[in-house]
Design an enzyme around this catalytic site. Structure first.
Site, PDB file in Angstrom:
ATOM      1  N   HIS A   1      -7.056  -5.747 -11.777  1.00 25.62           N
ATOM      2  CA  HIS A   1      -7.738  -6.743 -10.954  1.00 25.62           C
ATOM      3  C   HIS A   1      -8.348  -7.818 -11.846  1.00 25.62           C
ATOM      4  O   HIS A   1      -9.019  -7.494 -12.830  1.00 25.62           O
ATOM      5  CB  HIS A   1      -8.864  -6.104 -10.138  1.00 25.62           C
ATOM      6  CG  HIS A   1      -8.384  -5.238  -9.029  1.00 25.62           C
ATOM      7  ND1 HIS A   1      -9.156  -4.249  -8.466  1.00 25.62           N
ATOM      8  CD2 HIS A   1      -7.206  -5.217  -8.358  1.00 25.62           C
ATOM      9  CE1 HIS A   1      -8.481  -3.655  -7.497  1.00 25.62           C
ATOM     10  NE2 HIS A   1      -7.299  -4.228  -7.420  1.00 25.62           N
TER      11      HIS A   1
ATOM     12  N   HIS B   1       0.348   3.078  -1.532  1.00 27.77           N
ATOM     13  CA  HIS B   1      -0.950   2.471  -1.845  1.00 27.77           C
ATOM     14  C   HIS B   1      -2.072   3.511  -1.820  1.00 27.77           C
ATOM     15  O   HIS B   1      -3.073   3.370  -2.537  1.00 27.77           O
ATOM     16  CB  HIS B   1      -1.232   1.364  -0.826  1.00 27.77           C
ATOM     17  CG  HIS B   1      -2.241   0.365  -1.308  1.00 27.77           C
ATOM     18  ND1 HIS B   1      -1.935  -0.624  -2.222  1.00 27.77           N
ATOM     19  CD2 HIS B   1      -3.553   0.214  -1.021  1.00 27.77           C
ATOM     20  CE1 HIS B   1      -3.018  -1.350  -2.456  1.00 27.77           C
ATOM     21  NE2 HIS B   1      -4.007  -0.860  -1.746  1.00 27.77           N
TER      22      HIS B   1
ATOM     23  N   ARG C   1       0.497  -0.165  -8.415  1.00 29.00           N
ATOM     24  CA  ARG C   1       1.042  -0.703  -7.171  1.00 29.00           C
ATOM     25  C   ARG C   1       2.486  -0.215  -7.080  1.00 29.00           C
ATOM     26  O   ARG C   1       3.144   0.007  -8.105  1.00 29.00           O
ATOM     27  CB  ARG C   1       1.030  -2.228  -7.178  1.00 29.00           C
ATOM     28  CG  ARG C   1      -0.338  -2.881  -7.310  1.00 29.00           C
ATOM     29  CD  ARG C   1      -0.188  -4.404  -7.392  1.00 29.00           C
ATOM     30  NE  ARG C   1      -1.478  -5.095  -7.415  1.00 29.00           N
ATOM     31  CZ  ARG C   1      -2.086  -5.522  -8.515  1.00 29.00           C
ATOM     32  NH1 ARG C   1      -1.519  -5.316  -9.700  1.00 29.00           N
ATOM     33  NH2 ARG C   1      -3.241  -6.153  -8.453  1.00 29.00           N
TER      34      ARG C   1
ATOM     35  N   ARG D   1      -2.777   4.926  -5.240  1.00 29.70           N
ATOM     36  CA  ARG D   1      -3.547   3.992  -6.077  1.00 29.70           C
ATOM     37  C   ARG D   1      -5.019   4.013  -5.668  1.00 29.70           C
ATOM     38  O   ARG D   1      -5.916   4.054  -6.515  1.00 29.70           O
ATOM     39  CB  ARG D   1      -2.948   2.591  -5.910  1.00 29.70           C
ATOM     40  CG  ARG D   1      -3.652   1.465  -6.650  1.00 29.70           C
ATOM     41  CD  ARG D   1      -2.770   0.220  -6.567  1.00 29.70           C
ATOM     42  NE  ARG D   1      -3.470  -1.031  -6.805  1.00 29.70           N
ATOM     43  CZ  ARG D   1      -3.655  -1.578  -8.002  1.00 29.70           C
ATOM     44  NH1 ARG D   1      -3.217  -0.959  -9.081  1.00 29.70           N
ATOM     45  NH2 ARG D   1      -4.268  -2.738  -8.121  1.00 29.70           N
TER      46      ARG D   1
ATOM     47  N   LYS E   1       0.791  -8.514 -10.808  1.00 27.18           N
ATOM     48  CA  LYS E   1       0.872  -9.773 -10.071  1.00 27.18           C
ATOM     49  C   LYS E   1       1.012 -10.956 -11.020  1.00 27.18           C
ATOM     50  O   LYS E   1       0.360 -11.007 -12.059  1.00 27.18           O
ATOM     51  CB  LYS E   1      -0.404  -9.966  -9.233  1.00 27.18           C
ATOM     52  CG  LYS E   1      -0.492  -9.005  -8.065  1.00 27.18           C
ATOM     53  CD  LYS E   1       0.346  -9.508  -6.933  1.00 27.18           C
ATOM     54  CE  LYS E   1       0.509  -8.436  -5.886  1.00 27.18           C
ATOM     55  NZ  LYS E   1       1.492  -8.798  -4.887  1.00 27.18           N
TER      56      LYS E   1
ATOM     57  N   TYR F   1     -12.236  -2.914  -2.945  1.00 29.61           N
ATOM     58  CA  TYR F   1     -11.300  -1.802  -2.960  1.00 29.61           C
ATOM     59  C   TYR F   1     -11.992  -0.459  -2.802  1.00 29.61           C
ATOM     60  O   TYR F   1     -11.472   0.460  -2.193  1.00 29.61           O
ATOM     61  CB  TYR F   1     -10.603  -1.833  -4.333  1.00 29.61           C
ATOM     62  CG  TYR F   1      -9.177  -1.378  -4.341  1.00 29.61           C
ATOM     63  CD1 TYR F   1      -8.857  -0.039  -4.461  1.00 29.61           C
ATOM     64  CD2 TYR F   1      -8.136  -2.292  -4.265  1.00 29.61           C
ATOM     65  CE1 TYR F   1      -7.545   0.375  -4.513  1.00 29.61           C
ATOM     66  CE2 TYR F   1      -6.829  -1.895  -4.320  1.00 29.61           C
ATOM     67  CZ  TYR F   1      -6.536  -0.543  -4.442  1.00 29.61           C
ATOM     68  OH  TYR F   1      -5.236  -0.145  -4.498  1.00 29.61           O
TER      69      TYR F   1
END
Length: 299
Positions: free
Chosen positions: A271, A245, A149, A248, A173, A280
């Site tokens: 993830h 993005h 990211r 990725r 994250k 995705y």
């Protein structure tokens, strides 16, 4: 409905910085979501973006179908799909409530993916005679070869580089850390940058351990990475709408096309759920069913 506003604000930043959309387009996306929020308020629903169900979305679609034509209805549905896909990508939801909601054929296409040749062309267009050239090459190589990211890229630290072991430590994250393999070519370009530019740059206090610095010795912003990519796109005449993005997304797509299993891709992308990786990848439904049957804990 304040909880909608915080998610909406983060979504707007994503559209602005990572998708590079105009303020007018962002306003249109926002309007679609605000129509849904207005529907929830007028019907005394208290659901948040992370727990709203498909049934409530269906009720909303049924209501707007009475008021607007098919094209407008399609645009609103597409806007909601984009918003809920964003929540899935960001790990706020495990799935999207929009899966079974059909969009008329005037809907949006899937996001662009770069070919390896296009990635080579973009990186090859970087002017290495400028001080920041080595940095930009190392940065885009890392973005693509590690599938990061943009926030993970700009947050990379010198102390996160474990080249002898062949990994970099990535903070994703929720400050969750993972180790991602790094190739020899990317290592080489990072070392070129370190030796030729980074080691001679005086870092601002608090930024001493940051890998990619701007010319003032501070951590790069997400917007700056987007601008670098946008300028290279114009330079080579690439007729695609791309952002950090996209690198990725291309990383994951190329791995999948070359036979990597979805579980490995999930781990590298960071993830939490295999269903996030599934959304995705835009895989066909039959293959997805097999993957979910094999891997998902609630099969």
């Amino acid at each position: 409905m304040n909880n909608w506003q915080s998610y909406l604000k983060e979504y707007q930043n994503y559209l602005r910085l990572e998708r590079g959309l105009s303020e007018n387009t962002i306003a249109n996306y926002t309007f679609d979501i605000e129509k849904l929020v207005s529907f929830l308020e007028s019907n005394s629903f208290s659901e948040s973006p992370v727990n709203i169900s498909e049934e409530i979305i269906q009720q909303f679609i049924y209501e707007i179908a009475k008021e607007v034509n098919a094209r407008s209805q399609s645009r609103i549905i597409s806007g909601l799909k984009s918003f809920f896909n964003f929540l899935v990508f960001e790990d706020y939801r495990k799935d999207t409530p929009m899966v079974l909601i059909e969009v008329p054929k005037v809907g949006r296409k899937l996001p662009d993916t770069l070919s390896t040749e296009e990635i080579d062309s973009l990186i090859g267009a970087i002017d290495l005679s400028k001080n920041e050239g080595e940095r930009n090459r190392a940065m885009l190589e890392t973005l693509y070869s590690c599938g990061l990211r943009v926030s993970e890229l700009i947050g990379l630290k010198l102390s996160d580089l474990f080249f002898e072991e062949g990994f970099v430590k990535v903070t994703g994250k929720g400050n969750k850390q993972r180790f991602v393999p790094i190739g020899k070519l990317t290592e080489k370009y990072i070392n070129f940058y370190l030796e030729g530019y980074r080691n001679h740059l005086k870092a601002v206090k608090g930024h001493e351990d940051i890998l990619f610095l701007n010319r003032r010795g501070k951590q790069l912003t997400r917007a700056m990475v987007f601008t670098i990519i946008k300028d290279l796109t114009v330079k080579i005449g690439l007729k695609k709408t791309i952002s950090p993005h996209t690198f990725r997304h291309s990383f994951a797509t190329h791995l999948l096309e070359n036979g990597a299993d979805l579980r490995s891709i999930q781990l590298m992308l960071g993830h939490e759920s295999i269903t996030t990786t599934e959304v995705y990848m835009h895989l066909d439904r039959k293959f997805l069913a097999e993957v979910l049957n094999n891997y998902h804990p609630r099969k």
